[in-house]
Design an enzyme around this catalytic site. Structure first.
Site, mmCIF file in Angstrom:
data_model
loop_
_atom_site.group_PDB
_atom_site.id
_atom_site.type_symbol
_atom_site.label_atom_id
_atom_site.label_comp_id
_atom_site.label_asym_id
_atom_site.label_seq_id
_atom_site.Cartn_x
_atom_site.Cartn_y
_atom_site.Cartn_z
ATOM 1 C CD GLU A 177 3.727 -30.307 5.117
ATOM 2 O OE1 GLU A 177 3.946 -30.272 6.352
ATOM 3 O OE2 GLU A 177 4.040 -29.400 4.330
ATOM 4 C CD GLU A 224 4.994 -25.788 13.460
ATOM 5 O OE1 GLU A 224 3.783 -25.957 13.629
ATOM 6 O OE2 GLU A 224 5.584 -26.083 12.403
#
Lengths: 504, 310, 312
Positions: A283, A414
């Protein structure tokens, strides 16, 4: 007949010129500090490794400090697990798997997990304080989100333990063995729950490595696991940094690796596991588009935008970090957003009124600053509400960049901080194209009052979670995970079981 | 450029000795029309862009020797086809896969003969199983969703559900044997959900897959949905494994360092990698070779939330 | 221009000045936001300041069929001096009564800054002919009302006769003269947050000074999310016109904690300028004593009992 506007009275005196119209969110009635009382929480000066149900000193005798990011004060020191310590933990897990956990009746297994859920609820007050102290997140979030959701996750998967045979359409299933799990610092306790609960329910034993900046809540979880009388070795917790994680990934007797963290590290783990046949779930990062159409409930969309990017200081892999606004409402939404941001309270994570707490570490703060500087250098317009940051600790004001182009670094990378990049679109097709134009694919938000559009957008967006007219919602029954480079495998729901089972 | 070439006519001529020059050609005999075997890329039958070719083990047929660039072209073709294919209704995809079964049935004899030539001892059995596998997965097209999707009982005023999505371009390294059943059995579960496939077919029997390509081409399957490459896996796969436009690898019967290298390369864009083997008989087992788990491996789960309350 | 549906005669057809299309409201999200604001921790000095501010914003209300001069005089006394002997406690903003009791209140409040508010326009149903409503309003003003709390005709609103509702408000406003107008939307009867927003926009464009949630006769009355929707409407209207419209949640506000919640809503939606009795009121009949008890508790450290506060 047309109604004429009645001239304003003295008390409702209008500001005649548009430019003068603005709202003040200053100090007319200021909130006094409302710190959560912390005296009843006992943090030990030192934590050992939790192996085989006991606290064990690290072989090399090395410890590292864990700081409070809001004060930069040392909270405690925790053991640094070496490869030998990891081996000890894996052996304990294997032993527990062979001797106890794999032989136990599934319902009994479930009952242990239910117990853990209950004790977390019981000790939620201290857990949320530890979480906010060690990680810097606002107490209202650890109190209302992290800790209750962690308990809910254990409660949910506890119930699966004796129902696995029904989970995959009758296909036979079996446990994998020992699971090595590595979790990040943004939701320390919750991520531990996301990892441990399904692993145990599926009959595996666990070696968990918490993040090095936020080990404390896992130490409390270890105490809870002892209190729940879980058989020794079923859950082992080894603290440490990258090297500890690498040793866990590389251990030959680990059957499964689950990792939540950055895409870079995820790729390294995937490479390290090549050819081993170990089951892997990842993840990883995200750069989610939060898409607002002109027909949306805009005031609620603004709440969703704020929640999407400023929840947990933006340290959220599924943060709505790219705001895509339909061009016709760009100015309106930005005005509303700025008014809303002006009310955000940045500061002491333990203050019950704090909306944005501390950045998790100095390193992360530097990274955020670096990317914001890049945003300015590339020509985007930077704005933050007036807000005084505490002198000590790692803090960053909520920040919005407007005039961002798809090619800007702040639109592609990000940031993992309270920084929003705003882009515009003209048509639905353009919105989808821009939203999907990223190698990430974890989440997306869509705001529109038109049901047909929401369904179509949800279908077209390449993202593992799509929030329609809401954002950052999580539930143990709801599968979560990414497309593309945001990782593979799901956590939560029936689908989350697949990560911890052989399914024929 | 190639090894010595033999014609099919030579082999099929009754009594023909394969040694050249041992018997003069019958000037009155009809010369059979020999097929130039081509790969199937983007709905077209193509030679390798490299101009290279290989010869079958029996020395009878030439077939293309795919290059790195052929792999790239196949991925490009697959990407172009993906949206349209995934956008079709499940019912429609089911009918197209069923049509594939029909077309295969019509070419049953040809497929069986080809398998036989490649050395299969029970070619009819394999063809029948392959046709049935296509029919079975055709039927899955609008059913697997009910198995893998969920309505999520979240603790709040939201309606939550999870549905599946295809991943995109899936690279399949098909098993050498069973060349046809393994091919149909690996392609169908991948494409039935809307994925598109680039397949490197059996090295042992490349010809039967190319006959299957003709079935695919006449099954209403849009061009590019399935792309079949012949040649050497070890040459093409490394490039496909690191292709950033490929989302998943389905690697059958690959072992050794080369396979590990593929997995390592796949991590560059976090590809989903499946490495597996089935014993020959297991391919015939409907619960294994035909398991819907083979569909599930190449699906993403998408969770959708929406508030309830106006 | 915003087209207005009309159920009235041809003379009533027309368009309003641009309220624009009514923005949709998402129920779940607005309720979440309102609840989140309810979790602000208001302690110590903030609490004391907030409670005093709340008293100064209170419209002390009695709207019973049994209201008598004696009852109203007692209420007025309470409004002037909520806590005799404690100078730090401000007087309330207004006393709100039926029209016939306006002169009693006016007299009882003479020399104070407490205003007299009167309900009008066939309160609480609003279902009388317009001429009666206008007369009702004019009479209340003549009797001395400083403020008029009117109700909209919900039947007309729900049947889509927006123009008619707007016209009535405009005409009542005219009938108010110098008196301030508060328009009660009776949010508990209009069915949805979308309608709350629409009615707010309608009332503001028709010239009201305040928008108010409820009569107090219908449940649910004021709620935090309804109030939030109205505050957001006020905010958008301010940006569009420069005019600051006031807000009055009324009905169901009984505890100090609730009152503080409403103040938080105002503070974080409209900001400092609205934290004044000129722009924010709390309509309540039993709230005051709980606020006084909380203030006493803050001052003395002891939890209070009801017998130590006058019931008026």
């Amino acid at each position: 007949m047309t109604i004429k506007l009645v001239e304003p009275k003295a008390t409702a005196a209008g500001d005649r010129r548009r430019g003068e119209r603005r709202l003040e969110f200053a100090h007319a009635w200021d909130y006094a500090p409302a710190p959560e009382a912390v005296d009843h929480v006992k943090i030990l000066p030192r934590y050992e490794l939790f192996i085989d149900g006991k606290w064990q000193a690290p072989e090399k005798g090395r410890y590292f400090d864990t700081l409070s990011p809001s004060t930069e004060q040392k909270l405690s020191e925790v053991a640094e697990a070496s490869a030998e310590d990891v081996d000890r933990a894996v052996r304990a897990a294997r032993h527990a798997y062979d001797r106890v956990w794999s032989r136990m009746k599934p319902l009994e297994r479930g009952k242990y997990i239910f117990r853990i859920a209950r004790i977390i609820q019981e000790r939620s007050r201290e857990l949320c304080i530890v979480e906010s102290l060690d990680g810097g997140k606002p107490i209202k979030e650890s109190r209302d989100f992290d800790v209750p959701t962690a308990a809910a996750h254990f409660f949910y998967y506890a119930g699966w333990a004796d129902k696995l045979g029904y989970a995959f359409g009758g296909r036979p299933v079996s446990a994998l063995g020992v699971a090595g799990q590595i979790i990040p610092w943004n939701f320390p306790l919750l991520m531990a729950a996301w990892k441990i609960a399904p692993a145990l329910a599926c009959g595996n034993t666990v070696v968990l490595k918490p993040a090095e900046t936020t080990p404390l809540s896992a130490m409390f979880l270890a105490e809870i696991i002892q209190e729940a009388e879980l058989p020794d070795g079923v859950v082992n917790i080894v603290t440490g940094a990258g090297a500890t994680g690498a040793a866990l990934v590389a251990h030959p007797d680990v059957n499964k690796v689950a990792f939540t963290g950055s895409t870079d590290v995820g790729k390294r783990i995937q490479k390290a596991l090549a050819g081993t046949g170990k089951k892997l779930t990842l993840e990883l990062g995200g750069k989610a588009a939060n898409i607002v159409f002109a027909d949306a409930p805009l005031d609620q969309a603004v709440d969703g935008i704020v929640n999407g990017i400023f929840f947990n200081q933006g340290h959220v892999c599924c943060a709505g970090s790219r705001l895509l606004l339909e061009e016709s409402v760009h100015d309106l939404v930005i005005r509303k957003l700025r008014d809303r941001m002006a009310t955000l309270r940045v500061g002491d994570p333990l203050d019950k009124n704090t909306d944005i707490g501390a950045i998790n570490s100095r390193m992360q703060l530097e990274k955020i600053k670096e990317l914001c500087a890049a945003g300015e250098a590339e020509g985007a317009e930077r704005w933050s509400p007036p807000c005084e940051l505490p002198a000590k600790g790692f803090f960053f004001a909520p920040t919005v960049f407007t005039g961002v182009a798809q090619s800007h670094r702040i639109a592609r990378e990000e940031i993992f901080g309270p920084v929003l990049s705003v882009l515009t679109f003209r048509t639905e097709a353009e919105a989808v194209e821009k939203a999907n134009n990223t190698f990430y694919g974890l989440s997306a938000g869509v705001w529109s009052n038109k049901g047909a559009r929401l369904f179509k957008m949800a279908t077209q967006l390449e993202a593992g979670v799509v929030w329609g007219n809401t954002y950052n919602k999580f539930d143990p029954s709801s599968p979560f995970g990414g497309y593309k480079e945001s990782g593979f495998g799901r956590e939560g729901g029936r689908q989350g079981l697949a990560a911890y089972l052989h399914v024929d | 450029m190639s090894e010595r070439r033999k014609t099919g006519a030579e082999r099929r001529r009754p009594g023909a000795d394969l040694e050249p020059g041992s018997e003069p050609a019958d000037p009155l005999a009809r010369l059979a029309v020999k097929k130039t075997w081509k790969m199937y890329v983007g709905g077209a039958f193509v030679r390798s862009e490299s101009g290279r070719y290989l010869v079958t083990a029996d020395g009878v047929d030439n077939y293309p020797w795919a290059s790195r660039k052929d792999g790239r072209d196949a991925v490009t073709a697959a990407q172009a086809a993906q949206k349209g294919w995934a956008g079709k209704t499940a019912y429609n995809r089911g009918q197209i896969l069923y049509r594939l079964g029909e077309v295969m049935e019509g070419r049953r004899a040809e497929l069986a003969l080809s398998l036989e030539r490649a050395g299969e001892s029970q070619p009819e059995r394999e063809v029948d199983a392959a046709i049935d596998r296509a029919i079975s997965f055709a039927g899955w097209s609008d059913k697997y969703q009910s198995l893998f999707a969920s309505s999520n009982p979240v603790a709040g005023p939201h309606f939550g559900f999870s549905v599946t999505d295809p991943m995109g371009v899936v690279v399949i390294a098909a098993p050498d044997r069973p060349a046809l059943l393994g091919l149909v059995g690996s392609i169908c579960p991948v494409i039935v959900s809307g994925n598109v496939a680039v397949v490197v077919v059996s090295e042992v029997d490349p010809i039967t897959p190319l006959i299957l390509a003709e079935c695919l081409a006449t099954s209403d399957l849009p061009g590019g949905v399935v792309n079949l490459l012949t040649g050497k896996r070890a040459e093409v796969l490394p490039h496909l494994a690191k292709h950033m436009g490929v989302r998943a690898l389905d690697l059958w019967d690959l072992t050794g360092d080369d396979a590990v290298k593929l997995e390592v390369a796949a991590a560059d864009n976090v590809k989903r990698v499946t490495r597996r083997s089935l014993e020959l008989e297991a391919w015939y087992d409907e619960t294994r070779g035909g398991s819907p788990g083979n569909i599930e491996r190449f699906l993403e789960t998408k969770t959708v939330w929406h508030p309830m309350g106006a | 221009m915003h087209p207005i549906a009309s159920g009235g005669g041809p003379a009533e057809r027309g368009t309003l000045p641009p309220p624009g299309p009514t923005p949709p409201i998402d129920r779940i999200a607005v309720e979440e936001r309102a609840a989140a604001l309810g979790k602000r921790s208001i302690k110590k000095a903030t609490k004391v300041a907030g409670l005093k501010l709340a008293i100064s914003m209170m419209d002390l209300t009695t709207l019973e069929g049994a209201d008598s001069p004696g009852k109203v005089r007692a209420l007025c006394q309470k409004a002037r001096t909520p806590e005799p002997g404690d100078e730090s406690i401000p007087s309330c903003a207004a006393v709100c009564v039926y029209p016939t009791l306006v002169p009693v209140a006016k007299k009882a409040l003479e020399g104070s800054r407490v205003r007299v508010a009167s309900v009008a326009t066939a309160f609480p149903s609003g279902l009388s002919p317009l001429s009666v409503k206008l007369e009702d309003t004019r009479r209340a003003v003549e009797l001395g009302a400083d403020e008029i709390d009117m109700v909209i005709d919900r039947g007309a609103f729900l049947s889509g006769q927006y123009q008619r509702v707007a016209d009535e408000i405009a005409q009542v406003k005219e009938a108010c003269g110098e008196a301030h107008l508060k328009v009660i939307l009776e949010t508990g009867e209009i069915g949805s947050y979308d309608n709350v927003r629409r009615a707010s926009d309608l009332a503001m464009h028709a010239g009201t000074d305040f928008i108010k949630t409820s009569t107090g006769k219908i449940q649910p009355a004021a709620t935090p999310p309804v109030t939030l929707v109205m505050l957001e409407a006020i905010r958008d209207f301010y940006y569009a016109t420069g005019r600051r419209i006031g807000m009055k949640p009324a009905g169901g506000i009984r505890t100090a904690k609730q009152a503080l919640h409403y103040l938080v809503l105002v503070k974080e939606t409209l900001g400092d300028a609205w934290l004044t009795p000129d722009l924010f009121r709390l309509g309540a009949s039993t709230l005051l004593n709980d606020v006084l008890m909380q203030l006493k508790k803050e001052a003395s450290g002891a939890y209070q009992g009801p017998d130590y506060f006058s019931k008026d």
